[in-house]
Design a protein around this motif. Sequence first.
Motif, PDB file in Angstrom:
ATOM      1  N   GLU A 190       0.592  -1.182   0.132  1.00  0.00           N
ATOM      2  CA  GLU A 190       0.084  -0.250  -0.137  1.00  0.00           C
ATOM      3  C   GLU A 190       1.014   1.347   0.118  1.00  0.00           C
ATOM      4  OE1 GLU A 190      -3.114   0.277  -0.289  1.00  0.00           O
ATOM      5  OE2 GLU A 190      -4.414  -1.596   0.544  1.00  0.00           O
ATOM      6  N   PHE A 191       1.662   1.395   0.821  1.00  0.00           N
ATOM      7  CA  PHE A 191       2.729   1.854   0.613  1.00  0.00           C
ATOM      8  C   PHE A 191       3.722   2.454  -0.295  1.00  0.00           C
ATOM      9  CE2 PHE A 191       7.165   4.019   1.538  1.00  0.00           C
ATOM     10  CZ  PHE A 191       7.266   5.073   1.834  1.00  0.00           C
ATOM     11  N   VAL A 192       3.777   1.516  -0.880  1.00  0.00           N
ATOM     12  CA  VAL A 192       5.220   1.960  -1.980  1.00  0.00           C
ATOM     13  C   VAL A 192       3.646   2.637  -3.393  1.00  0.00           C
ATOM     14  CG1 VAL A 192       5.919   1.269  -4.363  1.00  0.00           C
ATOM     15  CG2 VAL A 192       6.679  -0.243  -1.828  1.00  0.00           C
ATOM     16  N   LEU A 193       2.286   1.402  -3.799  1.00  0.00           N
ATOM     17  CA  LEU A 193       0.986   2.329  -4.785  1.00  0.00           C
ATOM     18  C   LEU A 193       1.295   3.906  -4.651  1.00  0.00           C
ATOM     19  CD1 LEU A 193      -0.603  -0.676  -4.234  1.00  0.00           C
ATOM     20  CD2 LEU A 193       0.721  -0.293  -6.599  1.00  0.00           C
ATOM     21  N   ASN A 194       1.099   3.947  -3.043  1.00  0.00           N
ATOM     22  CA  ASN A 194       1.063   5.791  -2.841  1.00  0.00           C
ATOM     23  C   ASN A 194       2.554   6.803  -3.438  1.00  0.00           C
ATOM     24  OD1 ASN A 194      -1.361   7.235  -1.361  1.00  0.00           O
ATOM     25  ND2 ASN A 194       0.764   7.938  -0.396  1.00  0.00           N
ATOM     26  N   LYS A 195       2.673   5.781  -3.409  1.00  0.00           N
ATOM     27  CA  LYS A 195       3.687   6.786  -4.316  1.00  0.00           C
ATOM     28  C   LYS A 195       3.928   6.438  -5.895  1.00  0.00           C
ATOM     29  CE  LYS A 195       6.755   7.887   0.043  1.00  0.00           C
ATOM     30  NZ  LYS A 195       6.426   8.670   0.000  1.00  0.00           N
ATOM     31  N   MET A 196       2.943   5.730  -6.222  1.00  0.00           N
ATOM     32  CA  MET A 196       2.987   5.622  -7.861  1.00  0.00           C
ATOM     33  C   MET A 196       1.953   7.093  -8.521  1.00  0.00           C
ATOM     34  SD  MET A 196       2.678   1.852  -8.496  1.00  0.00           S
ATOM     35  CE  MET A 196       3.714   0.814  -7.509  1.00  0.00           C
ATOM     36  N   ASP A 197       1.677   7.381  -9.564  1.00  0.00           N
ATOM     37  CA  ASP A 197       0.926   8.316 -10.112  1.00  0.00           C
ATOM     38  C   ASP A 197      -0.743   7.436 -10.475  1.00  0.00           C
ATOM     39  OD1 ASP A 197       0.805   6.243 -12.578  1.00  0.00           O
ATOM     40  OD2 ASP A 197       2.439   8.272 -13.637  1.00  0.00           O
ATOM     41  N   LEU A 198      -1.800   8.043 -10.407  1.00  0.00           N
ATOM     42  CA  LEU A 198      -2.736   7.127  -9.984  1.00  0.00           C
ATOM     43  C   LEU A 198      -3.032   5.968 -10.841  1.00  0.00           C
ATOM     44  CD1 LEU A 198      -5.697   6.923  -9.172  1.00  0.00           C
ATOM     45  CD2 LEU A 198      -6.526   9.001 -10.404  1.00  0.00           C
ATOM     46  N   PRO A 199      -2.902   6.635 -12.401  1.00  0.00           N
ATOM     47  CA  PRO A 199      -3.162   5.182 -13.361  1.00  0.00           C
ATOM     48  C   PRO A 199      -2.378   3.934 -12.762  1.00  0.00           C
ATOM     49  CG  PRO A 199      -2.948   7.155 -14.797  1.00  0.00           C
ATOM     50  CD  PRO A 199      -2.710   7.738 -13.194  1.00  0.00           C
ATOM     51  N   MET A 200      -1.093   3.876 -12.554  1.00  0.00           N
ATOM     52  CA  MET A 200      -0.439   2.553 -12.685  1.00  0.00           C
ATOM     53  C   MET A 200      -1.176   2.086 -11.164  1.00  0.00           C
ATOM     54  SD  MET A 200       3.377   2.509 -11.866  1.00  0.00           S
ATOM     55  CE  MET A 200       4.285   2.836 -13.620  1.00  0.00           C
ATOM     56  N   ARG A 201      -1.315   2.995 -10.326  1.00  0.00           N
ATOM     57  CA  ARG A 201      -2.131   2.628  -8.807  1.00  0.00           C
ATOM     58  C   ARG A 201      -3.209   1.780  -8.529  1.00  0.00           C
ATOM     59  NH1 ARG A 201      -1.334   6.628  -5.949  1.00  0.00           N
ATOM     60  NH2 ARG A 201      -3.547   7.681  -6.046  1.00  0.00           N
ATOM     61  N   THR A 202      -4.058   2.612  -9.853  1.00  0.00           N
ATOM     62  CA  THR A 202      -5.259   1.932 -10.051  1.00  0.00           C
ATOM     63  C   THR A 202      -5.288   1.013 -10.779  1.00  0.00           C
ATOM     64  OG1 THR A 202      -6.452   3.884 -10.051  1.00  0.00           O
ATOM     65  CG2 THR A 202      -7.582   2.916 -11.070  1.00  0.00           C
ATOM     66  N   ILE A 203      -4.346   0.522 -12.241  1.00  0.00           N
ATOM     67  CA  ILE A 203      -4.562  -0.620 -12.834  1.00  0.00           C
ATOM     68  C   ILE A 203      -4.109  -1.853 -11.344  1.00  0.00           C
ATOM     69  CG2 ILE A 203      -3.061  -1.604 -14.980  1.00  0.00           C
ATOM     70  CD1 ILE A 203      -3.192   0.775 -16.284  1.00  0.00           C
ATOM     71  N   PHE A 204      -3.242  -1.814 -11.252  1.00  0.00           N
ATOM     72  CA  PHE A 204      -2.804  -2.523 -10.147  1.00  0.00           C
ATOM     73  C   PHE A 204      -3.554  -3.053  -9.261  1.00  0.00           C
ATOM     74  CE2 PHE A 204      -0.917  -4.486  -6.619  1.00  0.00           C
ATOM     75  CZ  PHE A 204       0.914  -5.379  -7.141  1.00  0.00           C
ATOM     76  N   GLN A 205      -4.853  -2.409  -8.709  1.00  0.00           N
ATOM     77  CA  GLN A 205      -5.210  -2.852  -7.849  1.00  0.00           C
ATOM     78  C   GLN A 205      -6.966  -2.946  -8.494  1.00  0.00           C
ATOM     79  OE1 GLN A 205      -6.720   1.569  -5.798  1.00  0.00           O
ATOM     80  NE2 GLN A 205      -5.114   1.081  -4.909  1.00  0.00           N
ATOM     81  N   LEU A 206      -7.802  -2.654  -9.516  1.00  0.00           N
ATOM     82  CA  LEU A 206      -8.206  -3.297 -10.056  1.00  0.00           C
ATOM     83  C   LEU A 206      -7.908  -5.327 -10.480  1.00  0.00           C
ATOM     84  CD1 LEU A 206      -9.563  -0.622 -12.502  1.00  0.00           C
ATOM     85  CD2 LEU A 206     -10.906  -1.351 -10.567  1.00  0.00           C
TER      86      LEU A 206
END
Length: 249
Positions: A190-206
């Motif tokens: 979660e911490f590392v994802l928070n350092k990514m931009d929105l498209p990258m984080r969202t795609i990983f989460q989805l």
Amino acid sequence: MEAVIKDIRILMKTTYTRLVSLKKEQNPELFNTELLKVLPNIYKYVSKRLNSAVANGKLNKGMFNPNDFTDQLFIEVYEHMDEINGANELHTFLFKTVDQLLEDSLLEEEFDHVFFDNIDTYSKPEWDAMEEQYSRDGDGDFVMLEEMDDSSLNKQNYTLDHVFITEEEKELAEKLDASLKEDRISNHVEFVLNKMDLPMRTIFQLYTKQGFTLTEIADIREVSLTKVEEILSKARELVKNSFENRFLL
């Protein structure tokens, strides 16, 4: 995680059939009651997005509540139900719509180049301080509405299997798994994802938490399949490198 995703798909199928009937009957009250059954996971997804925006300084705490976005879904789904063909399309429609609502309301979150460029230089105290700061700013305090609560949907921690996928990588995962607790692993992701931009984080989460296929994600994010594959691969690589630098060096 796979069992949870399977349960969500089954619930979505049952709900879709019922929603079609209720729309034909023009019964919006019962329609909304039925739709509510599949919204806890959406609510949790929205909460994560809002908490991340707060942690990144893109949103003042308390400015929005997840209900501000999930409430709009009742209107959108009812209005467009006749255009939704099947449970899978309903599932995709819900996330695509709420993504659009969020992006219309939130400032864009940027990729933290400084963090990733220096990821191999941080000392243990620096890692501890950064994660403590994120824990204070990013955990958030949104509480699932009682009528939307579903304990099975709350057990969706990130695991090492989401990141380490090749046989060689799985050897590293075994070392990490032996020394880190489940919550510790998920919190670090979660911490590392928070350092990514929105498209990258969202795609990983989805892909990892919501169980969407790459094709479905391309539809939700309105980008090409190739772009989704590229971004997901990059996200995994960044998270994997963070584990190696944080815990294995």
